[in-house]
Design a protein around this motif. Structure first.
Motif, mmCIF file in Angstrom:
data_model
loop_
_atom_site.group_PDB
_atom_site.id
_atom_site.type_symbol
_atom_site.label_atom_id
_atom_site.label_comp_id
_atom_site.label_asym_id
_atom_site.label_seq_id
_atom_site.Cartn_x
_atom_site.Cartn_y
_atom_site.Cartn_z
ATOM 1 N N GLY A 20 0.807 -1.208 0.000
ATOM 2 C CA GLY A 20 0.000 0.000 0.000
ATOM 3 C C GLY A 20 0.842 1.261 0.000
ATOM 4 N N ILE A 21 1.915 1.257 0.779
ATOM 5 C CA ILE A 21 2.811 2.413 0.835
ATOM 6 C C ILE A 21 3.493 2.639 -0.510
ATOM 7 C CG2 ILE A 21 4.909 3.340 1.904
ATOM 8 C CD1 ILE A 21 4.121 1.832 4.447
ATOM 9 N N LEU A 22 3.945 1.551 -1.123
ATOM 10 C CA LEU A 22 4.592 1.673 -2.440
ATOM 11 C C LEU A 22 3.620 2.222 -3.481
ATOM 12 C CD1 LEU A 22 6.669 -1.647 -2.542
ATOM 13 C CD2 LEU A 22 7.584 0.673 -2.484
ATOM 14 N N MET A 23 2.367 1.764 -3.440
ATOM 15 C CA MET A 23 1.364 2.262 -4.379
ATOM 16 C C MET A 23 1.055 3.738 -4.124
ATOM 17 S SD MET A 23 -1.219 -0.995 -4.476
ATOM 18 C CE MET A 23 -0.647 -2.585 -5.098
ATOM 19 N N LEU A 24 1.034 4.118 -2.848
ATOM 20 C CA LEU A 24 0.818 5.528 -2.501
ATOM 21 C C LEU A 24 1.922 6.398 -3.095
ATOM 22 C CD1 LEU A 24 -0.196 8.002 -0.945
ATOM 23 C CD2 LEU A 24 0.971 7.098 1.082
ATOM 24 N N TYR A 25 3.164 5.988 -2.893
ATOM 25 C CA TYR A 25 4.295 6.770 -3.401
ATOM 26 C C TYR A 25 4.287 6.827 -4.924
ATOM 27 C CZ TYR A 25 6.382 6.942 1.267
ATOM 28 O OH TYR A 25 6.624 7.190 2.584
ATOM 29 N N ARG A 26 3.876 5.720 -5.539
ATOM 30 C CA ARG A 26 3.793 5.703 -7.003
ATOM 31 C C ARG A 26 2.707 6.662 -7.488
ATOM 32 N NH1 ARG A 26 6.308 5.613 -11.708
ATOM 33 N NH2 ARG A 26 5.067 4.656 -13.370
ATOM 34 N N GLY A 27 1.582 6.670 -6.786
ATOM 35 C CA GLY A 27 0.504 7.577 -7.145
ATOM 36 C C GLY A 27 0.902 9.034 -7.013
ATOM 37 N N LEU A 28 1.637 9.350 -5.943
ATOM 38 C CA LEU A 28 2.104 10.718 -5.744
ATOM 39 C C LEU A 28 3.137 11.113 -6.794
ATOM 40 C CD1 LEU A 28 2.461 10.745 -1.855
ATOM 41 C CD2 LEU A 28 0.737 11.942 -3.202
ATOM 42 N N SER A 40 -3.144 16.525 -4.792
ATOM 43 C CA SER A 40 -4.461 16.985 -4.342
ATOM 44 C C SER A 40 -5.562 15.988 -4.675
ATOM 45 C CB SER A 40 -4.786 18.351 -4.971
ATOM 46 O OG SER A 40 -4.771 18.259 -6.389
ATOM 47 N N VAL A 41 -5.285 15.060 -5.594
ATOM 48 C CA VAL A 41 -6.242 14.008 -5.948
ATOM 49 C C VAL A 41 -5.895 12.714 -5.210
ATOM 50 C CG1 VAL A 41 -7.131 12.556 -7.814
ATOM 51 C CG2 VAL A 41 -6.712 14.982 -8.219
ATOM 52 N N VAL A 42 -4.621 12.364 -5.196
ATOM 53 C CA VAL A 42 -4.173 11.109 -4.595
ATOM 54 C C VAL A 42 -4.379 11.096 -3.081
ATOM 55 C CG1 VAL A 42 -2.170 9.629 -4.173
ATOM 56 C CG2 VAL A 42 -2.509 10.665 -6.427
ATOM 57 N N ALA A 43 -3.984 12.177 -2.397
ATOM 58 C CA ALA A 43 -4.031 12.213 -0.935
ATOM 59 C C ALA A 43 -5.431 11.983 -0.360
ATOM 60 C CB ALA A 43 -3.448 13.528 -0.421
ATOM 61 N N PRO A 44 -6.481 12.675 -0.852
ATOM 62 C CA PRO A 44 -7.814 12.429 -0.290
ATOM 63 C C PRO A 44 -8.300 11.002 -0.507
ATOM 64 C CG PRO A 44 -7.779 14.480 -1.527
ATOM 65 C CD PRO A 44 -6.494 13.776 -1.831
ATOM 66 N N ILE A 45 -7.975 10.421 -1.668
ATOM 67 C CA ILE A 45 -8.403 9.050 -1.941
ATOM 68 C C ILE A 45 -7.728 8.081 -0.985
ATOM 69 C CG2 ILE A 45 -8.381 7.174 -3.637
ATOM 70 C CD1 ILE A 45 -8.620 9.276 -5.830
ATOM 71 N N VAL A 46 -6.418 8.241 -0.816
ATOM 72 C CA VAL A 46 -5.667 7.332 0.059
ATOM 73 C C VAL A 46 -6.078 7.511 1.511
ATOM 74 C CG1 VAL A 46 -3.377 6.674 0.872
ATOM 75 C CG2 VAL A 46 -3.725 7.230 -1.531
ATOM 76 N N SER A 47 -6.367 8.748 1.913
ATOM 77 C CA SER A 47 -6.754 8.989 3.305
ATOM 78 C C SER A 47 -8.068 8.300 3.659
ATOM 79 C CB SER A 47 -6.867 10.489 3.576
ATOM 80 O OG SER A 47 -7.949 11.056 2.866
ATOM 81 N N VAL A 83 -5.148 8.313 -9.920
ATOM 82 C CA VAL A 83 -6.348 7.773 -9.283
ATOM 83 C C VAL A 83 -6.269 6.263 -9.077
ATOM 84 C CG1 VAL A 83 -8.786 7.254 -9.713
ATOM 85 C CG2 VAL A 83 -7.968 9.599 -9.897
ATOM 86 N N VAL A 84 -5.855 5.518 -10.093
ATOM 87 C CA VAL A 84 -5.795 4.053 -9.985
ATOM 88 C C VAL A 84 -4.850 3.630 -8.868
ATOM 89 C CG1 VAL A 84 -5.170 1.912 -11.151
ATOM 90 C CG2 VAL A 84 -6.393 3.694 -12.407
ATOM 91 N N TRP A 85 -3.658 4.222 -8.833
ATOM 92 C CA TRP A 85 -2.686 3.899 -7.782
ATOM 93 C C TRP A 85 -3.229 4.281 -6.411
ATOM 94 C CZ3 TRP A 85 0.852 0.527 -8.696
ATOM 95 C CH2 TRP A 85 1.445 0.418 -9.967
ATOM 96 N N ALA A 86 -3.924 5.423 -6.330
ATOM 97 C CA ALA A 86 -4.471 5.886 -5.060
ATOM 98 C C ALA A 86 -5.537 4.924 -4.545
ATOM 99 C CB ALA A 86 -5.057 7.290 -5.227
ATOM 100 N N ILE A 87 -6.408 4.457 -5.426
ATOM 101 C CA ILE A 87 -7.458 3.511 -5.027
ATOM 102 C C ILE A 87 -6.845 2.203 -4.545
ATOM 103 C CG2 ILE A 87 -9.365 2.095 -5.886
ATOM 104 C CD1 ILE A 87 -10.079 4.407 -7.765
ATOM 105 N N LEU A 88 -5.856 1.706 -5.277
ATOM 106 C CA LEU A 88 -5.184 0.465 -4.874
ATOM 107 C C LEU A 88 -4.487 0.629 -3.525
ATOM 108 C CD1 LEU A 88 -3.651 -0.665 -8.300
ATOM 109 C CD2 LEU A 88 -5.574 -1.711 -7.088
ATOM 110 N N ALA A 89 -3.837 1.781 -3.335
ATOM 111 C CA ALA A 89 -3.151 2.055 -2.071
ATOM 112 C C ALA A 89 -4.148 2.101 -0.923
ATOM 113 C CB ALA A 89 -2.384 3.374 -2.159
ATOM 114 N N SER A 90 -5.288 2.760 -1.148
ATOM 115 C CA SER A 90 -6.309 2.864 -0.117
ATOM 116 C C SER A 90 -6.841 1.484 0.273
ATOM 117 C CB SER A 90 -7.458 3.748 -0.622
ATOM 118 O OG SER A 90 -8.476 3.848 0.341
#
Length: 286
Positions: free
Chosen positions: A76-84, A90-97, A153-160
């Motif tokens: 999840g952390i790796l996907m978050l960093y990839r999404g960022l 501003s799109v990735v952070a709210p989804i992951v949170s 978005v895709v990476w953020a959803i997977l990370a979440s």
């Protein structure tokens, strides 16, 4: 006690993210994550040796559970960093949170029951955290905004999903072998996996300088304390309560940004902060 430990976890996670951002700018995200894992496993190894708490070695099923859920967390952390990296923060952070929503849904689905007032507090807190992480657009080019949004978005959803599932599943190994042993297994596993990945993609190894090393040690300490606080909190309180408190980490990251970097928040972010702490207050009363 579980709620307080969840809040403490949020403070450590938020502080770790703030320091990690500085480290990432100097040596890169991947190197920061790798060294963070190494610092964590070294510190926990010393502690476990000193205290003699090695009973978990004889429980292979518990080791397997800890390894599984901590691996999902690392993914999840790796996907978050990839999404960022490829998308808009501003799109990735709210989804992951919103990963805490996944954890709460799973906890309730597997039998946890809350009073209606506590549930209202949980919802307010989660909505507030997502509001805090919202920021304005950083570009005036609509096409560029849409492209970066689609990429992240895709990476953020997977990370979440991964983070939400991991924070739900961690309760099982924690109940059997404790929070310290669970995190030690995860950090050891993360160090080995990230090192092999680095070798596989022939990623250049970054040797940190003194100032960078100080950042890395601080990140490793804070991140380890954060996951420990969360895991120990699970012993005292239900998952849905602890994860709701821990989800405040984004608020603490922003607070450090305001205090140290003199950052300014938009009105919607201030509204999110008010909602977040209102929700936590309701949860603590409920």
């Amino acid at each position: 006690m579980g709620l307080l430990l969840g809040l403490l976890s949020a403070l450590f996670f938020g502080s770790a993210d703030f320091v990690a951002a500085k480290s990432s700018k100097q040596i890169g995200v991947y190197a920061t994550l790798l060294y963070m894992q190494i610092v964590g496993v070294v510190l926990l190894t010393i502690f476990l040796v000193v205290t003699g708490k090695w009973q978990f070695i004889t429980s292979y099923s518990s080791i397997a559970k800890a390894s599984l859920w901590m691996f999902v967390d690392l993914a999840g952390i790796l996907m978050l960093y990839r999404g960022l990296q490829v998308g808009k923060a501003s799109v990735v952070a709210p989804i992951v949170s919103s990963f805490s929503v996944v954890t709460v849904i799973l906890a309730i689905s597997f039998g946890e029951r809350q009073s209606w007032i506590t549930f209202v507090g949980i919802v307010l807190t989660i909505v507030g955290v997502m509001g805090v992480t919202l920021s304005g657009p950083d570009t005036d080019d609509p096409l560029q905004q849409r492209v970066k949004m689609a990429k992240g978005v895709v990476w953020a959803i997977l990370a979440s999903l991964c983070l939400g599932i991991a924070f739900f599943g961690l309760r099982y190994p924690v109940e059997e072998i404790g929070g310290l042993a669970t995190v030690w297994i995860g950090r050891l596993q993360g160090s080995v996996l990230l090192a092999f990945i680095a070798l596989g993609v022939k990623r250049k190894t970054v040797i940190p300088k003194k100032k960078e090393l100080n950042y890395l040690i601080l990140v490793g300490v804070l991140d380890t304390l954060a996951i420990l606080s969360y895991n120990i909190g699970l012993i005292y309180e239900m998952t849905s309560i602890v994860i709701t408190a821990a989800s405040l980490f984004a608020v603490f990251t922003l607070v450090w940004g305001i205090l140290i970097n003199n950052e300014r928040l938009a009105m919607k972010q201030w509204a999110g902060i008010v909602l977040t702490f209102t929700g936590i207050a309701i949860v603590s009363i409920g």
